[in-house]
Each structure stands twice: as C-alpha cells, then as structure tokens.
Motif scaffolding. Sequence first.
Motif, PDB file in Angstrom:
ATOM      1  N   GLU A   1       3.885   1.479  -1.257  1.00 39.31           N
ATOM      2  CA  GLU A   1       4.444   1.586  -2.607  1.00 39.31           C
ATOM      3  C   GLU A   1       3.429   2.226  -3.567  1.00 39.31           C
ATOM      4  O   GLU A   1       3.786   3.108  -4.353  1.00 39.31           O
ATOM      5  N   ARG A   2       2.177   1.796  -3.492  1.00 40.26           N
ATOM      6  CA  ARG A   2       1.148   2.356  -4.380  1.00 40.26           C
ATOM      7  C   ARG A   2       0.901   3.831  -4.063  1.00 40.26           C
ATOM      8  O   ARG A   2       0.671   4.643  -4.965  1.00 40.26           O
ATOM      9  N   TYR A   3       0.945   4.165  -2.777  1.00 38.88           N
ATOM     10  CA  TYR A   3       0.741   5.562  -2.394  1.00 38.88           C
ATOM     11  C   TYR A   3       1.821   6.449  -3.023  1.00 38.88           C
ATOM     12  O   TYR A   3       1.519   7.527  -3.553  1.00 38.88           O
TER      13      TYR A   3
ATOM     14  N   ILE B   1       0.843  -1.202   0.000  1.00 38.03           N
ATOM     15  CA  ILE B   1       0.000   0.000   0.000  1.00 38.03           C
ATOM     16  C   ILE B   1       0.877   1.251   0.000  1.00 38.03           C
ATOM     17  O   ILE B   1       0.588   2.235  -0.699  1.00 38.03           O
TER      18      ILE B   1
ATOM     19  N   GLU C   1       3.585   5.880  -5.712  1.00 35.99           N
ATOM     20  CA  GLU C   1       3.411   5.923  -7.170  1.00 35.99           C
ATOM     21  C   GLU C   1       2.275   6.853  -7.588  1.00 35.99           C
ATOM     22  O   GLU C   1       2.356   7.524  -8.619  1.00 35.99           O
ATOM     23  N   THR C   2       1.218   6.913  -6.783  1.00 36.03           N
ATOM     24  CA  THR C   2       0.034   7.672  -7.191  1.00 36.03           C
ATOM     25  C   THR C   2       0.004   9.110  -6.651  1.00 36.03           C
ATOM     26  O   THR C   2      -0.721   9.947  -7.191  1.00 36.03           O
TER      27      THR C   2
END
Length: 403
Positions: free
Chosen positions: A393-395, A391, A397-398
């Motif tokens: 990592e996704r944060y 999560i 990236e976005t």
Amino acid sequence: MNRRNTVGVKVGQVQIGGGAPVVVQSMTNTDTADIAGTVKQVYELARAGSELVRLTVDRDESAAAVAHIRDQLAQKGCEVPLIGDFHFNGHKLLETYPDCAQALAKYRINPGNVGRGSKRDPQFAQMVEFACRYEKPVRIGVNWGSLDQSVLARLLDENAGQAEPRPLPEIMREAVIASALESAEKAVEQGLPKHRIVLSCKMSGVQELISVYESLASRSDYALHLGLTEAGMGSKGIVASTSALSVLMQQGIGDTIRISLTPEPGADRSLEVIVAQEILQTLGIRSFTPMVISCPGCGRTTSDYFQKLAQQIQSHLRHQMPVWKKQYQGVEDMHVAVMGCVVNGPGESKNANIGISLPGTGEQPVAPVFEDGLKTVTLKGENIAGEFQAIVERYVETHYGKA
C-alpha cells in the motif's frame, strides 16, 4: 505487436477499433425484465472492468425495462454502455419501445435469425433504419450455430458446380464470413456508415475461429469483435478462449473481446471479465491490474503460507483497482512477486517492483522484501502477511502519481 488498421466505432464514450485499446466486454445472464437483478449484475461487471455490457432484449418486458436499467445505473454513477442483444423480433421491439432504442448504446443483429425467407431482408433493413434514426452503432454478429441457411445453400450450390469442389468445412467457414460481409454491405447501402459497424464471426472450435477471423481481417477493415462462442466451463473454456484469441491478437486482429464462459451454478459472472483482462495483460497488449508473480511450489515449499499470501495479495490488488485507477497513474503496470523459497525468490523479488521471498522448508524463518531491486526490510514473526500488504500500500502511494 502492430494492430490491424480498422475503422473506429464509438459506443457511448468507448471506442472500438481505429487504434483504440482492445475493449473488454461481457454479457449479463439475468432476466432483463428483472430490473434490480440486472442493474446489480451490470454494476458488478462494470466494477470488475467490463467496458461494455450486453443485455438480452427478447420480449416486451425486457425491452420495457432497458431504459429503467440505464437510469438506475446512472444514479449509481455507472455509465457503462449497454448493448441490446436482439434475435428474431428486434425490429418489432425497437419500434414498440423507443425508450429502449434510445437507451441502448449499440444493437447486436444476427443475420441468421433476423428473419426467415422473404421476411429476412425487410426486417434486417428495419433494424438498420432504427440504428440510423437513433445514430447507434451495430454489431453484425454471425454465429455458426445460427448461420443464415440461404447463404450456406447458395455457396453449397456454387461449390457443387465446380470441377474440384471444396470440402464442406471450408464452405461452412466461407458462409459465415460471407454472411457478415454481405450483411455489412447491405447495411451501408441502407445508410449505416462504416464507422458504426462492428463485425463478428463466432465459432466454437479454436482452429475454425482462427481461420475465419484471419480471412475476415484480410478482406475488410471493419472493427472486429472476437470471441469463441460456447467456449465451455472452467479450465476448458478458459484454455480454449485463450488459445484462439491469443493467436489472433498476436497478429493484430481484434478490437474488442468477450470470453463466453459457462459459469458455475451461482458463480460470479465477472470471471469472464477477469479472464479477458488477463489474456490482454499477459500478452502485453493492455494493463488492468498489478500483476502478481508467484511460484508453483515444490518440495522446498511444503507450507502453504506463500500460496495463501499470493492469493491474498492478488485479491487485494484487484479489489483496490477501482479506487486506485482514479488516484494513481500507472499502478496497473506494477509487478508484485510473492515467492516461496530461496532458489528463485530473491531474484524474482528483485526484478519486480516490489517482492517478498518467503522462507522455504528448513530455511531461516525470515522474509526479505525488495523494492525496485533493493532489499528494504526483513519481515519475521506472525504478521508477515499483514506487514507486507501494508508495504505494498505504501509503495503504491509513494511511487505512482495522482491520476
């Protein structure tokens, strides 16, 4: 906080002072003649975040190795500026090894041991001449443990003639400052411009260091290198360095810092870089890596799960930063909370960019995750750590644009 106005000094592509961010630097403890070992350690220090790296240049073999070290680092894509640390024989080494003189981005001169007696001024002048010839900046680095005894003797004689002599510690501090300022004045007279001079006056006592740098800052506009010399090992060295440098930087004093920790045998040298970065980041001066907020634990957190997760996340963030800083603008300002129970967990998690509140003793075995103040998911089961890392990592990236 307002930074003190200083003359900016370019060291390679890095600027010290002149309104530039405070620069983190470090020093190798390898034998510089060991080219492979020194290249490896410089590369590791640079990867950890050291923006300048100093090398010992103490004999022919080390001087002959410097240009090869610079070339091999360049082949690895590492362009961190290298500083030559000279004592006693620097004038001879710079003359004998022009490739070394050219490869280094800055020279460090210690006025206390550049030469004794009648040799001091000519040998100091010779090193300044090389700095002028190769257009290199110089740190005039005074250390109370190797203080120029002629300066101290002069000030002691002057003090003895006063109606009310000042205490010896005060004369010692003044001798350190006078050695730096007088040496800088001589360097300028010999043709080295102020925009290529950095000063340092290192002491091993916290209060002495603060006093010396406060006085030095009030009497000059040179860029200043801060560091508590011989700080010590482990928590003692970290606490002493943090105490001294924080007081000074809170006053806007200091343009580059080095944390002089005694390393544990065989330990990673990069700890001193991490400590320097964390001092600057916790003071709000610069950001280097996402900040992990975690609780100390108490009787409500008898499991060590949140401790392991906080350690894992912090290590992961620091490991990723060399890649992330090239891809994601502003990621170093991110705050991640890893909390251990319901008391402060949800609140801290909501205040962070992204946070997790793990279950404490006797609480439901679920872990709510918050992003920008809103609960987005509740984790449960055996893979909470792995899912939370994904999560995070996704944060990144976005939420952070391309650099």
